[in-house]
Design an enzyme around this catalytic site. Sequence first.
Site, PDB file in Angstrom:
ATOM      1  N   CYS A  82       3.992 -12.621  54.895  1.00 61.25           N
ATOM      2  CA  CYS A  82       4.790 -13.808  55.248  1.00 61.25           C
ATOM      3  C   CYS A  82       6.063 -13.477  56.026  1.00 61.25           C
ATOM      4  O   CYS A  82       6.460 -14.223  56.917  1.00 61.25           O
ATOM      5  CB  CYS A  82       5.111 -14.630  54.002  1.00 61.25           C
ATOM      6  SG  CYS A  82       5.821 -13.701  52.636  1.00 61.25           S
ATOM      7  N   ASP A 326       6.747 -22.866  57.076  1.00 62.94           N
ATOM      8  CA  ASP A 326       6.140 -22.103  55.988  1.00 62.94           C
ATOM      9  C   ASP A 326       4.911 -21.333  56.473  1.00 62.94           C
ATOM     10  O   ASP A 326       3.959 -21.939  56.958  1.00 62.94           O
ATOM     11  CB  ASP A 326       5.744 -23.081  54.875  1.00 62.94           C
ATOM     12  CG  ASP A 326       5.286 -22.387  53.607  1.00 62.94           C
ATOM     13  OD1 ASP A 326       5.317 -21.143  53.563  1.00 62.94           O
ATOM     14  OD2 ASP A 326       4.897 -23.092  52.662  1.00 62.94           O
ATOM     15  N   HIS A 328       2.837 -19.764  54.531  1.00 62.95           N
ATOM     16  CA  HIS A 328       1.922 -19.587  53.406  1.00 62.95           C
ATOM     17  C   HIS A 328       0.718 -20.529  53.450  1.00 62.95           C
ATOM     18  O   HIS A 328       0.441 -21.263  52.499  1.00 62.95           O
ATOM     19  CB  HIS A 328       2.674 -19.746  52.083  1.00 62.95           C
ATOM     20  CG  HIS A 328       3.757 -18.728  51.888  1.00 62.95           C
ATOM     21  ND1 HIS A 328       5.056 -18.949  52.280  1.00 62.95           N
ATOM     22  CD2 HIS A 328       3.725 -17.481  51.367  1.00 62.95           C
ATOM     23  CE1 HIS A 328       5.780 -17.878  51.997  1.00 62.95           C
ATOM     24  NE2 HIS A 328       5.003 -16.977  51.445  1.00 62.95           N
TER      25      HIS A 328
END
Length: 439
Positions: A82, A326, A328
């Site tokens: 990430c 994000d 993820h």
Amino acid sequence: MENKGSDEVEKMKTKFLSAWHNVKYNDDSPTEACYETTEEDSIMGNVEDFRKDFTSRVWLTYREEFPTLPGSTLTSDCGWGCMLRAGQMMLAQALVLHFLGRDWTWSDALTLQPLDTETWTATKAKRLVSSLQGPNRPSYQGAPHLHQAQAPGSAEEADEHLKEMYHRTLVSWLGDSPSAQLGLHRLVRLGLAMGKQAGDWYGPAVVAHILKKAVEEAMDPGLAGITAYVSQDCTVYSADVIDSHRAPGAGQTSASPQSERPAPSSSRAVIILIPVRLGGEKTNPDYFNFTKSILSLEDCIGIIGGKPKQACYFVGFQDDSLIYMDPHYCQSFVDVSTSDFPLQSYHCPSPKKMPFSKMDPSCTIGFYSRSVQDFERIKQELSKVLQPSAKEKYPAFTFVQGHGKDYDLSAGLTPEKREWPFIRDPRRTVTTAGDFVLL
């Protein structure tokens, strides 16, 4: 009656799936409106402008089923990559400013639907890719060339066509293949020299140095007009940045679609990366306003950081919350070597918010400087933000005249150790925290 029972079952299944994905991906609620005003028409206009601007930013997320990463057998970065993805997003924003300008927005930005609990799971992404990337689409090796013939039509249409080519080329540089100039494979390979392997946790300071090397070593002529600089021990040495600007880009010219602002071969743009720590175990609340001021600056390209051990890319704020992108979401590999690869999975329609109080203190701040004149202006603007106050007695970072070597910070260290984000003096006792050495 039977239909009613079936509907209730479906509702329960939907709620269960939503809860499961919230746990699996730690999916915070997306933000809807990021501007506040009293007039209804003004609200609608601002929100639409915000959505278009946000969705136009390049979104890099976890991927799976791509070619094996260097030094490993991994074909996915899910669960560990990430921070590298956040770094790629910040790098992408710098390239957008460099080639397309701050006012550029993607023409399809408002056509993307908000994310739901299943939209970007691997299976869904696979279906999208297969539906948009048919077997009859033409393909070629390497990144798309920046200077293909323009499409016929009006000057405005030709300009839009050229910008779309830059858009696709930029995304292809960040693709998940060994040949991608700024792709995950290249970043992982560079990380090996710093003691990091695929599957390891990468912190924001280490990623800053990896990004610097990736930009410096990129072989594509289109990237010759841009380089990167990383501060040393929270100090930006002005002469080093100016030298980076003035160094010739391997004799190449980097032409921007904004013809009035070309980058000549004797000058390069510089991506300035500043790893900082905004507190001890948690972010010091005294730095909240500082962070807001930084994100408000025109030349800021964002902040990579996140929650502890969970990275994200901060692009703005609303009240006491950070707005972020994000990484993820685990999506399927997209072959960016095809001439018309789908762009939808590289743009995110749903921003998220996080309270400042949850922000990890370890982060890297980024700026884009097109020229020496821009750098001088950035320094002047930052000097106001970095002024000590009653609350913030110590600035998060500083500017110093001269070169870093003039201060001999790395005397006695090997070249390999000089590459690390923070230089440790073996004569002093230190306590380490994350990527940082606290002296």
